[in-house]
Motif scaffolding. Sequence first.
Motif, mmCIF file in Angstrom:
data_model
loop_
_atom_site.group_PDB
_atom_site.id
_atom_site.type_symbol
_atom_site.label_atom_id
_atom_site.label_comp_id
_atom_site.label_asym_id
_atom_site.label_seq_id
_atom_site.Cartn_x
_atom_site.Cartn_y
_atom_site.Cartn_z
ATOM 1 N N GLY A 89 0.821 -1.213 0.000
ATOM 2 C CA GLY A 89 0.000 0.000 0.000
ATOM 3 C C GLY A 89 0.843 1.245 0.000
ATOM 4 O O GLY A 89 2.063 1.196 -0.181
ATOM 5 N N GLN A 90 0.161 2.377 0.198
ATOM 6 C CA GLN A 90 0.873 3.645 0.306
ATOM 7 C C GLN A 90 0.077 4.589 1.192
ATOM 8 O O GLN A 90 -1.112 4.383 1.424
ATOM 9 C CB GLN A 90 1.134 4.260 -1.052
ATOM 10 N N ILE A 91 0.755 5.608 1.665
ATOM 11 C CA ILE A 91 0.105 6.598 2.519
ATOM 12 C C ILE A 91 -0.737 7.517 1.632
ATOM 13 O O ILE A 91 -0.243 8.092 0.670
ATOM 14 C CB ILE A 91 1.148 7.405 3.327
ATOM 15 N N LYS A 92 -2.016 7.638 2.003
ATOM 16 C CA LYS A 92 -2.957 8.436 1.222
ATOM 17 C C LYS A 92 -3.257 9.784 1.863
ATOM 18 O O LYS A 92 -3.676 10.716 1.190
ATOM 19 C CB LYS A 92 -4.268 7.676 1.055
ATOM 20 N N SER A 93 -3.080 9.855 3.194
ATOM 21 C CA SER A 93 -3.365 11.113 3.890
ATOM 22 C C SER A 93 -2.549 11.203 5.169
ATOM 23 O O SER A 93 -2.047 10.203 5.679
ATOM 24 C CB SER A 93 -4.856 11.230 4.216
ATOM 25 N N SER A 94 -2.432 12.427 5.661
ATOM 26 C CA SER A 94 -1.688 12.695 6.890
ATOM 27 C C SER A 94 -2.640 13.366 7.875
ATOM 28 O O SER A 94 -3.396 14.258 7.499
ATOM 29 C CB SER A 94 -0.502 13.612 6.587
ATOM 30 N N HIS B 163 3.156 11.049 10.467
ATOM 31 C CA HIS B 163 4.438 11.652 10.114
ATOM 32 C C HIS B 163 4.902 11.397 8.679
ATOM 33 O O HIS B 163 5.715 12.153 8.169
ATOM 34 C CB HIS B 163 5.539 11.149 11.058
ATOM 35 N N LEU B 164 4.444 10.345 8.058
ATOM 36 C CA LEU B 164 4.927 9.991 6.717
ATOM 37 C C LEU B 164 4.265 10.867 5.655
ATOM 38 O O LEU B 164 3.081 11.173 5.741
ATOM 39 C CB LEU B 164 4.634 8.521 6.410
ATOM 40 N N PRO B 165 5.037 11.227 4.617
ATOM 41 C CA PRO B 165 4.450 12.024 3.533
ATOM 42 C C PRO B 165 3.458 11.204 2.706
ATOM 43 O O PRO B 165 3.601 9.987 2.565
ATOM 44 C CB PRO B 165 5.652 12.415 2.671
ATOM 45 N N VAL B 166 2.468 11.899 2.172
ATOM 46 C CA VAL B 166 1.518 11.259 1.263
ATOM 47 C C VAL B 166 2.298 10.681 0.085
ATOM 48 O O VAL B 166 3.215 11.304 -0.433
ATOM 49 C CB VAL B 166 0.461 12.279 0.782
#
Length: 124
Positions: A71-76, A90-93
């Motif tokens: 997967g991946q980060i979609k929102s912060s 903390h991780l960038p979108v």
Amino acid sequence: MRIIQYTLFLSCLLFLFACSEEEAVTIGNPTAEEILEMEEDADILQFDGAVYQTGMDWLEEEDVTKKEKVGQIKSSSTDGPTFEDGTSTHLPVGTSIYSVNENESILLAEVDGEFIRYSILAEG
């Protein structure tokens, strides 16, 4: 006389139980909201309904190898109630998230070619 004593005894028991406070017991893995209430600057992400956290010493000592992208980060967000899968504090979108071969409770987040380890926060 016994009936009066028995009635008085039952009344006392009823009063004691009625006046006692009930405490809600939560069963299950902690939510992002619960984690952020305890530690507002926690570095967490949510994936597949579970919350993962980094920054634990033992986690850095684990020998792990990247398996596949999951997967991946979609929102912060730092607002616990709005957390959903793909959200991080903390991780960038756009950050890619990977599983590892050795332990299904650990995920890797790739940021600028470096891997950050996250461990599931599970009850128990």
